[in-house]
Design a protein around this motif. Structure first.
Motif, short mmCIF file in Angstrom:
data_model
loop_
_atom_site.label_atom_id
_atom_site.label_comp_id
_atom_site.label_asym_id
_atom_site.label_seq_id
_atom_site.Cartn_x
_atom_site.Cartn_y
_atom_site.Cartn_z
N VAL A 241 0.83 -1.20 0.00
CA VAL A 241 0.00 0.00 0.00
C VAL A 241 0.87 1.25 0.00
O VAL A 241 0.61 2.22 -0.73
N ALA A 242 1.93 1.24 0.80
CA ALA A 242 2.81 2.41 0.91
C ALA A 242 3.48 2.72 -0.43
O ALA A 242 3.66 3.89 -0.78
N ARG A 243 3.83 1.70 -1.20
CA ARG A 243 4.50 1.90 -2.49
C ARG A 243 3.57 2.65 -3.46
O ARG A 243 4.00 3.57 -4.16
N TRP A 244 2.29 2.25 -3.49
CA TRP A 244 1.36 2.89 -4.42
C TRP A 244 0.95 4.27 -3.94
O TRP A 244 0.74 5.18 -4.75
N GLU A 245 0.82 4.45 -2.63
CA GLU A 245 0.50 5.78 -2.11
C GLU A 245 1.67 6.74 -2.35
O GLU A 245 1.47 7.93 -2.61
N ASP A 246 2.90 6.22 -2.27
CA ASP A 246 4.06 7.05 -2.58
C ASP A 246 4.06 7.43 -4.06
O ASP A 246 4.45 8.54 -4.43
N ALA A 247 3.62 6.51 -4.92
CA ALA A 247 3.53 6.81 -6.36
C ALA A 247 2.55 7.96 -6.59
O ALA A 247 2.79 8.85 -7.41
N LEU A 248 1.44 7.95 -5.86
CA LEU A 248 0.45 9.02 -5.98
C LEU A 248 1.06 10.36 -5.57
O LEU A 248 0.86 11.38 -6.25
N ARG A 249 1.83 10.36 -4.49
CA ARG A 249 2.47 11.60 -4.04
C ARG A 249 3.50 12.09 -5.06
O ARG A 249 3.64 13.30 -5.28
N GLN A 250 4.22 11.16 -5.67
CA GLN A 250 5.20 11.56 -6.69
C GLN A 250 4.53 12.28 -7.85
O GLN A 250 5.03 13.30 -8.34
N LEU A 251 3.40 11.75 -8.30
CA LEU A 251 2.69 12.37 -9.41
C LEU A 251 2.22 13.77 -9.04
O LEU A 251 2.24 14.69 -9.87
N GLN A 252 1.82 13.94 -7.79
CA GLN A 252 1.43 15.27 -7.33
C GLN A 252 2.63 16.21 -7.29
O GLN A 252 2.55 17.36 -7.75
N ASP A 253 3.73 15.74 -6.74
CA ASP A 253 4.91 16.58 -6.59
C ASP A 253 5.45 17.04 -7.94
O ASP A 253 6.02 18.13 -8.06
N GLU A 254 5.27 16.21 -8.97
CA GLU A 254 5.76 16.55 -10.31
C GLU A 254 4.72 17.30 -11.14
O GLU A 254 4.93 17.55 -12.33
N ASP A 255 3.58 17.65 -10.50
CA ASP A 255 2.50 18.37 -11.18
C ASP A 255 1.93 17.59 -12.35
O ASP A 255 1.47 18.18 -13.35
N LEU A 256 1.94 16.28 -12.24
CA LEU A 256 1.38 15.44 -13.28
C LEU A 256 -0.09 15.14 -13.02
O LEU A 256 -0.84 14.79 -13.95
N ILE A 257 -0.50 15.26 -11.77
CA ILE A 257 -1.91 15.18 -11.40
C ILE A 257 -2.19 16.31 -10.43
O ILE A 257 -1.27 16.85 -9.80
#
Length: 282
Positions: A241-257
């Motif tokens: 779960v942590a791996r996928w939630e971290d992926a979500l945060r990465q997309l936010q940090d990169e302004d991709l979502i």
């Protein structure tokens, strides 16, 4: 420091409905290299048509892939869920053709079938029936493995890969026609990308979602991370779960979502996100 090592090509063969599993396949290979390659003097190179083929005319697409990629493959890993793949002139699908021709050449193949629940409204019944027939034919010709979550696939593939490297004659032999000995430096290892493999999978999937949205909902006993009709938090294992939630945060940090809800439950892909997603090979 550089060192001499024998390089083996490990090819992943799969239809387009197992993007997450393909990402895990590469992660397991890279992790094995990081821990074992210098001591064992063996490097595993993950290969696939999307990264190791180039434009060429004069033959059918699958024939070209076979010549450019499959014929130089030492170990093939096949992964399936609900699809068999696109039919070719000779076989029920390109993925099945790669597996059958690899096996016919006397080379090592490891097959995995996902039993993860799927929304049947989204399943191509013809594809599913073709896959069932292929799976049935495999029962009489060897052993294959099933898994019901990404975490289970990771654990099983990692263990099986280690078993093969410890026991199979191909990896123990000092001379292997299909492998190459060369000097390995730090640059041989994949440079950590700006996005993890999970983040790439998530971005690619949301770019294909009809609404361009990701939903992330927490509830008693678990959570759901969904887009394009898929749930990426099928496992309740906290590490997964942590791996996928971290992926979500990465997309936010990169302004991709960008977040559209007030509680971090709904996200939409941005124009930049679409541009980056288009560059990711699925």
């Amino acid at each position: 420091m550089s060192y001499d090592a024998k390089v083996f090509n490990v090819m992943v063969a799969s239809p387009g409905d197992v993007l997450a599993e393909r990402a895990v396949f590469r992660e397991v290979i890279h992790e094995w290299n990081a821990v074992n390659s210098e001591v064992r003097k063996v490097v595993l190179l993950p290969v696939g048509w999307e990264t190791h083929s180039s434009p060429e005319m004069g033959a059918g697409p699958q024939e070209i892939i076979n010549q450019q990629v499959l014929h130089g493959c030492d170990l093939l890993v096949g992964i399936f869920w609900t699809r068999a793949g696109t039919p070719t002139t000779e076989f029920a699908s390109g993925t099945i053709e790669e597996i059958e021709k690899h096996i016919a050449a006397g080379r090592l193949a490891m097959l995995y079938f996902s039993s993860t629940p799927a929304a049947m409204d989204d399943v191509d019944i013809g594809q599913y029936q073709t896959l069932k027939e292929f799976k049935s034919s495999c029962r009489e010709r060897g052993l294959y493995e099933s898994f019901d979550s990404l975490a289970e696939f990771r654990n099983k593939f990692s263990r099986h890969l280690q078993q093969k490297l410890n026991a199979h004659e191909m990896f123990k032999s000092a001379l292997t026609d299909a492998s190459t000995s060369l000097s390995v430096s730090d640059f041989m290892y994949p440079v950590t990308p700006s996005l993890t493999d999970e983040a790439k999978v998530l971005l690619k999937e949301v770019s294909q979602d009809s609404y361009g949205r990701i939903s992330h909902v927490r509830y008693i006993g678990g959570a759901a991370l969904q887009t394009n009709g898929k749930n990426f938090l099928g496992s309740k294992e906290r590490r997964e779960v942590a791996r996928w939630e971290d992926a979500l945060r990465q997309l936010q940090d990169e302004d991709l979502i960008v977040e559209r809800g007030h509680k971090g439950e709904v996200f939409e892909i941005t124009a930049k996100g679409y541009e980056v997603a288009d560059k990711i090979v699925s």
